[in-house]
Design a protein around this motif. Sequence first.
Motif, PDB file in Angstrom:
ATOM      1  N   PHE A  63       0.618  -1.175   0.072  1.00  0.00           N
ATOM      2  CA  PHE A  63      -0.071   0.151  -0.222  1.00  0.00           C
ATOM      3  C   PHE A  63       0.831   1.500   0.275  1.00  0.00           C
ATOM      4  O   PHE A  63       0.567   2.302  -0.869  1.00  0.00           O
ATOM      5  CB  PHE A  63      -0.995  -0.017   1.221  1.00  0.00           C
ATOM      6  N   PHE A  64       1.917   1.449   0.913  1.00  0.00           N
ATOM      7  CA  PHE A  64       2.445   2.450   0.955  1.00  0.00           C
ATOM      8  C   PHE A  64       3.609   2.581   0.049  1.00  0.00           C
ATOM      9  O   PHE A  64       3.961   3.694  -0.872  1.00  0.00           O
ATOM     10  CB  PHE A  64       3.266   2.557   2.451  1.00  0.00           C
ATOM     11  N   GLU A  65       4.151   1.458  -0.422  1.00  0.00           N
ATOM     12  CA  GLU A  65       5.459   1.544  -1.361  1.00  0.00           C
ATOM     13  C   GLU A  65       5.000   1.661  -2.742  1.00  0.00           C
ATOM     14  O   GLU A  65       5.713   2.343  -3.449  1.00  0.00           O
ATOM     15  CB  GLU A  65       6.603   0.397  -1.010  1.00  0.00           C
ATOM     16  N   GLU A  66       4.092   0.894  -3.144  1.00  0.00           N
ATOM     17  CA  GLU A  66       3.601   0.609  -4.430  1.00  0.00           C
ATOM     18  C   GLU A  66       2.521   1.563  -4.897  1.00  0.00           C
ATOM     19  O   GLU A  66       2.487   2.037  -5.896  1.00  0.00           O
ATOM     20  CB  GLU A  66       3.472  -0.473  -4.721  1.00  0.00           C
ATOM     21  N   ILE A  67       1.407   1.465  -3.760  1.00  0.00           N
ATOM     22  CA  ILE A  67       0.241   2.495  -4.327  1.00  0.00           C
ATOM     23  C   ILE A  67       0.611   3.921  -3.952  1.00  0.00           C
ATOM     24  O   ILE A  67       0.258   4.726  -4.971  1.00  0.00           O
ATOM     25  CB  ILE A  67      -0.922   1.886  -3.489  1.00  0.00           C
ATOM     26  N   ARG A  68       1.241   4.173  -2.872  1.00  0.00           N
ATOM     27  CA  ARG A  68       1.389   5.753  -2.352  1.00  0.00           C
ATOM     28  C   ARG A  68       2.682   6.063  -2.752  1.00  0.00           C
ATOM     29  O   ARG A  68       2.839   7.222  -2.796  1.00  0.00           O
ATOM     30  CB  ARG A  68       1.093   5.772  -0.800  1.00  0.00           C
ATOM     31  N   LYS A  69       3.576   5.166  -3.217  1.00  0.00           N
ATOM     32  CA  LYS A  69       5.158   5.321  -3.698  1.00  0.00           C
ATOM     33  C   LYS A  69       5.645   6.166  -2.527  1.00  0.00           C
ATOM     34  O   LYS A  69       6.503   7.495  -2.551  1.00  0.00           O
ATOM     35  CB  LYS A  69       4.933   6.463  -4.801  1.00  0.00           C
ATOM     36  N   GLU A  70       5.627   5.638  -1.029  1.00  0.00           N
ATOM     37  CA  GLU A  70       6.004   6.390  -0.136  1.00  0.00           C
ATOM     38  C   GLU A  70       7.327   5.442   0.613  1.00  0.00           C
ATOM     39  O   GLU A  70       6.881   4.082   0.431  1.00  0.00           O
ATOM     40  CB  GLU A  70       5.015   6.752   0.991  1.00  0.00           C
ATOM     41  N   ASN A  71       8.308   5.909   1.271  1.00  0.00           N
ATOM     42  CA  ASN A  71       9.193   4.865   2.033  1.00  0.00           C
ATOM     43  C   ASN A  71       8.267   4.797   3.513  1.00  0.00           C
ATOM     44  O   ASN A  71       7.746   5.767   3.948  1.00  0.00           O
ATOM     45  CB  ASN A  71      10.505   5.579   2.176  1.00  0.00           C
ATOM     46  N   LYS A  75       8.357  -0.359  11.604  1.00  0.00           N
ATOM     47  CA  LYS A  75       7.860  -0.034  12.857  1.00  0.00           C
ATOM     48  C   LYS A  75       6.361   0.686  12.397  1.00  0.00           C
ATOM     49  O   LYS A  75       5.359   0.331  13.138  1.00  0.00           O
ATOM     50  CB  LYS A  75       8.521   1.059  13.486  1.00  0.00           C
ATOM     51  N   THR A  76       6.350   1.508  11.464  1.00  0.00           N
ATOM     52  CA  THR A  76       4.887   1.964  10.898  1.00  0.00           C
ATOM     53  C   THR A  76       4.057   0.924  10.482  1.00  0.00           C
ATOM     54  O   THR A  76       2.814   0.924  10.755  1.00  0.00           O
ATOM     55  CB  THR A  76       5.156   2.792   9.772  1.00  0.00           C
ATOM     56  N   ILE A  77       4.601  -0.293   9.858  1.00  0.00           N
ATOM     57  CA  ILE A  77       3.825  -1.320   9.452  1.00  0.00           C
ATOM     58  C   ILE A  77       3.487  -1.982  10.440  1.00  0.00           C
ATOM     59  O   ILE A  77       2.023  -2.564  10.418  1.00  0.00           O
ATOM     60  CB  ILE A  77       4.921  -2.168   8.561  1.00  0.00           C
TER      61      ILE A  77
END
Length: 208
Positions: A63-71, A75-77
Motif C-alpha cells: 500500500f505505502f510503497e507501490e500504491i502511495r510511492k512512499e518509503n 515500525k510503521t507497518i
Amino acid sequence: MGAKPKIENIIWDFDGVIVESNSIREKGFRAVLATFPKDEVKALLEFHRENGGLSRYVKFHYFFEEIRKENVNDKTIKIYAEKFSRIMKELMTNKEILIEETVSFIKSNVEKYNFHIASGSDQEELRFLCSKLGISDNFISIHGSPKPKNEIVKDLLKAMAYDLSKTLLIGDAINDYEAARANNIYFMAYNTNRSLMAKSDVELKFRN
C-alpha cells in the motif's frame, strides 16, 4: 507425484478455507486506512483479493510503497498491522463464520490425519481466534505471519519430519499453491476460482 497418494498429513490455510472471512478482512483494511484516499484503498483491496495468502505486513508495505510511492519502515507497518489485528479480534470470534463442511471434516477425521494450520494471518491473532472459535484442539500446531507461508510450511515439514509424498496443503489462493510446490507436497484448492481448482493434485470429499 502419484495419482492417488496416501495422505497422512494435512496443512490447512485459514481464511476462506476454515472460516469465511474475506469480507471481514476487507472491512478491517477499510477501517485502518480510512484516512487515505478511497481510490488508493480500493487498489489495496484489489491486491488483497488477488493475493489472499500473503500476510497483512506484505499488503501494508504494498500500500505505502507501490500504491502511495512512499518509503515506510517496519515500525510503521507494525502499527497498522496491530490496529488491523485489534479489529479482527473483535469481528472474527463469531462461530457463524466457520465453514461448516470444512470444520465437520476436520472434527470427523482428527484421528485419521495430522492436522496443522499455516496461514498468512498474524500468528498471535490466529491462535487467539482458533481458541475463541473452539477449534484449536483439532490441530497439532497453528502457524501464521509475519513469516512467509513458504517458510512456515518448510519449517513445519522439517520439524515434524513428515514424508512429503504423504502431505497435503489445502488453500484458496495462488500463494497456497506456490507454497505447496516450493516444498514439494500435494496441493488441493478449495472454495476458490476455477483456474486454481484445476491445479489440485488431490480431491478430498468433505461430504459423504
